[in-house]
Design an enzyme around this catalytic site. Structure first.
Site, PDB file in Angstrom:
ATOM      1  N   LYS A 184       0.849  -1.197   0.000  1.00  0.00           N
ATOM      2  CA  LYS A 184       0.000   0.000   0.000  1.00  0.00           C
ATOM      3  C   LYS A 184       0.883   1.245   0.000  1.00  0.00           C
ATOM      4  O   LYS A 184       0.915   2.024   0.963  1.00  0.00           O
ATOM      5  CB  LYS A 184      -0.946  -0.045   1.212  1.00  0.00           C
ATOM      6  N   GLU A 220      -7.254  -5.524 -10.430  1.00  0.00           N
ATOM      7  CA  GLU A 220      -8.101  -4.860  -9.434  1.00  0.00           C
ATOM      8  C   GLU A 220      -8.437  -3.453  -9.919  1.00  0.00           C
ATOM      9  O   GLU A 220      -8.102  -3.075 -11.038  1.00  0.00           O
ATOM     10  CB  GLU A 220      -7.431  -4.860  -8.063  1.00  0.00           C
TER      11      GLU A 220
HETATM   12  N1  PLP Z   1      -6.858  -2.750  -3.474  1.00  0.00           N
HETATM   13  C1  PLP Z   1      -6.398  -1.503  -3.362  1.00  0.00           C
HETATM   14  C2  PLP Z   1      -5.525  -0.974  -4.435  1.00  0.00           C
HETATM   15  C3  PLP Z   1      -6.758  -0.734  -2.236  1.00  0.00           C
HETATM   16  O1  PLP Z   1      -6.319   0.528  -2.109  1.00  0.00           O
HETATM   17  C4  PLP Z   1      -7.598  -1.277  -1.255  1.00  0.00           C
HETATM   18  C5  PLP Z   1      -7.963  -0.514  -0.073  1.00  0.00           C
HETATM   19  O2  PLP Z   1      -7.393  -0.636   0.965  1.00  0.00           O
HETATM   20  C6  PLP Z   1      -8.045  -2.594  -1.423  1.00  0.00           C
HETATM   21  C7  PLP Z   1      -7.665  -3.290  -2.541  1.00  0.00           C
HETATM   22  C8  PLP Z   1      -8.915  -3.222  -0.399  1.00  0.00           C
HETATM   23  O3  PLP Z   1      -8.191  -3.618   0.719  1.00  0.00           O
HETATM   24  P1  PLP Z   1      -8.857  -3.732   2.148  1.00  0.00           P
HETATM   25  O4  PLP Z   1      -9.997  -4.686   1.989  1.00  0.00           O
HETATM   26  O5  PLP Z   1      -7.791  -4.296   3.003  1.00  0.00           O
HETATM   27  O6  PLP Z   1      -9.298  -2.387   2.527  1.00  0.00           O
HETATM   28  C1  COI Z   2      -9.443   1.653   1.628  1.00  0.00           C
HETATM   29  O1  COI Z   2     -10.392   0.970   1.248  1.00  0.00           O
HETATM   30  O2  COI Z   2      -9.162   1.784   2.832  1.00  0.00           O
HETATM   31  C2  COI Z   2      -8.589   2.323   0.691  1.00  0.00           C
HETATM   32  O3  COI Z   2      -7.504   2.627   1.065  1.00  0.00           O
HETATM   33  C3  COI Z   2      -9.113   2.590  -0.651  1.00  0.00           C
HETATM   34  C4  COI Z   2      -8.977   4.003  -1.098  1.00  0.00           C
HETATM   35  C5  COI Z   2      -9.695   4.982  -0.241  1.00  0.00           C
HETATM   36  C6  COI Z   2      -7.568   4.369  -1.385  1.00  0.00           C
END
Ligand code: PLP
Ligand code: COI
Length: 341
Positions: A184, A220
């Site tokens: 991230k 994604e």
């Molecule tokens: N993919 C990306 C590129 C993201 O920024 C996020 C957000 O956090 C996700 C997937 C989803 O991840 P999570 O379910 O851990 O929030």
């Molecule tokens: C999240 O779902 O927490 C993300 O980081 C997605 C977006 C706001 C960057």
């Protein structure tokens, strides 16, 4: 504790300054004790690693008010772990995972008046982030770092709540093989902005990125993983080393199997197969499950049988079960819910 006078139901996904936030500094090879502070502004060197070479990463998670009025977070240990993994790949010092969890408790407790009430449709979004704050001029990791965590009440990520979205297959790439797609890092988002702007100007809510090597496999979106439902009710999700390991997606796959007794599969998904699916959704902390209505490809439009009006039945069950677990109306698997207040 008295709640803020906010129209929770009309909140979008935007920033509201809250009472206080957590800060810790890394200097001379170690993290300081950290503290809650009121000041939301950050002062750093003009030559800070984050400003010059984008040495920064972040996390995102939510606090929920349960049906019993408790305030909880959802699997925050996985955010702490993912941030450590991200930090290592960016040559940043990891913020200790147990301290991440302690900071989270402090931030939520200090801002309880901003935690949206049960049933309001809003949640408290928490944004931990870590960046190179010491000066660099040659290309190198920064000598000093800052970890911060703030929170802000939010509504749905996409306008219109859970209405099916129109996506477009992007001609741009999000992540290179052996690059940083699985962490991230802020840089992944900076370089997705242009592609996102092109999509929005053409009337689409989001991009569907394909794998950069072959442009044939579904990866994604800019901020969420995908899941799909096959005609025989199997829940499938792309397997790729260049996408973020979404905590929501991992949780939903578990919910599909263990709560809904559906078959699940994580595997490569060719774009050419998507037109045979009955439902599709974006999943993530911000997106929760946001259903896909249609996808514009270079070979025409894929329209999902679930239509443009509402979520398909399997996505709806997944959504109801996951949010039920988060809001305390459905029993959670051991260790998923972290109570704060
Ligand atoms: N993919 C990306 C590129 C993201 O920024 C996020 C957000 O956090 C996700 C997937 C989803 O991840 P999570 O379910 O851990 O929030
Ligand atoms: C999240 O779902 O927490 C993300 O980081 C997605 C977006 C706001 C960057």
């Amino acid at each position: 504790m008295e709640k803020r006078n906010i129209d929770w139901g009309s909140l979008g996904f935007s920033y509201t300054k809250t009472n206080s936030r957590y800060v810790s500094y890394y200097q001379n090879g170690k993290w300081d004790d950290g503290a809650m502070v009121e000041k939301a502004e950050v002062t750093i060197s003009e030559s800070a690693g984050v400003l010059q070479y984008a040495q920064t990463c972040f996390e995102g998670l939510k606090a929920y008010t349960t049906i019993d009025g408790n305030v909880v977070t959802f699997r925050p240990d996985l955010n702490a772990k993912r941030m450590s993994d991200t930090a290592k790949r960016l040559l940043m010092p990891s913020f200790p995972e147990e301290r991440f969890l302690d900071a989270l408790d402090q931030v939520v407790k200090a801002n309880l008046d901003f935690v949206p009430p049960y049933g309001s449709g809003a949640t408290l979004y928490i944004r931990p982030f870590l960046f190179g704050s010491g000066p660099v001029i040659g290309v190198a990791p920064a000598p000093e770092y800052t970890f911060r965590m703030f929170c802000t009440p939010v509504g749905p990520y996409f306008k219109g709540g859970v209405k099916p979205l129109k996506l477009v297959v992007s001609e741009y790439d999000r992540a290179a093989p052996n690059g940083t797609g699985h962490i991230k890092a802020g840089l992944n988002y900076a370089m997705s902005l242009y592609a996102g702007d092109v999509a929005h100007k053409n009337g689409f809510a989001e991009n569907m990125f394909l794998d950069a090597a072959t442009h044939t496999l579904v990866e994604e979106t800019g901020g969420a993983n995908f899941l799909f439902v096959t005609k025989d009710n199997k829940v499938i999700t792309p397997k790729s080393s260049t996408i973020l390991p979404s905590i929501t997606r991992r949780s939903l796959m578990y919910v599909a199997k263990e709560y809904l007794h559906l078959e699940t599969e994580e595997r490569e998904i060719p774009l050419s197969e998507v037109s045979s699916f009955s439902e599709g959704g974006l999943c993530g902390t911000a997106a929760v499950i946001s259903p896909i209505g249609s996808i514009q490809t270079s070979n025409g439009v894929i329209s999902f049988p679930s239509g443009m009006e509402k979520m398909g039945p399997v996505c709806q069950k997944l959504y109801d079960t996951l949010t039920g677990i988060q809001m305390g109306t459905i029993e959670a698997p051991q260790g998923w819910i972290h109570s704060i207040a």
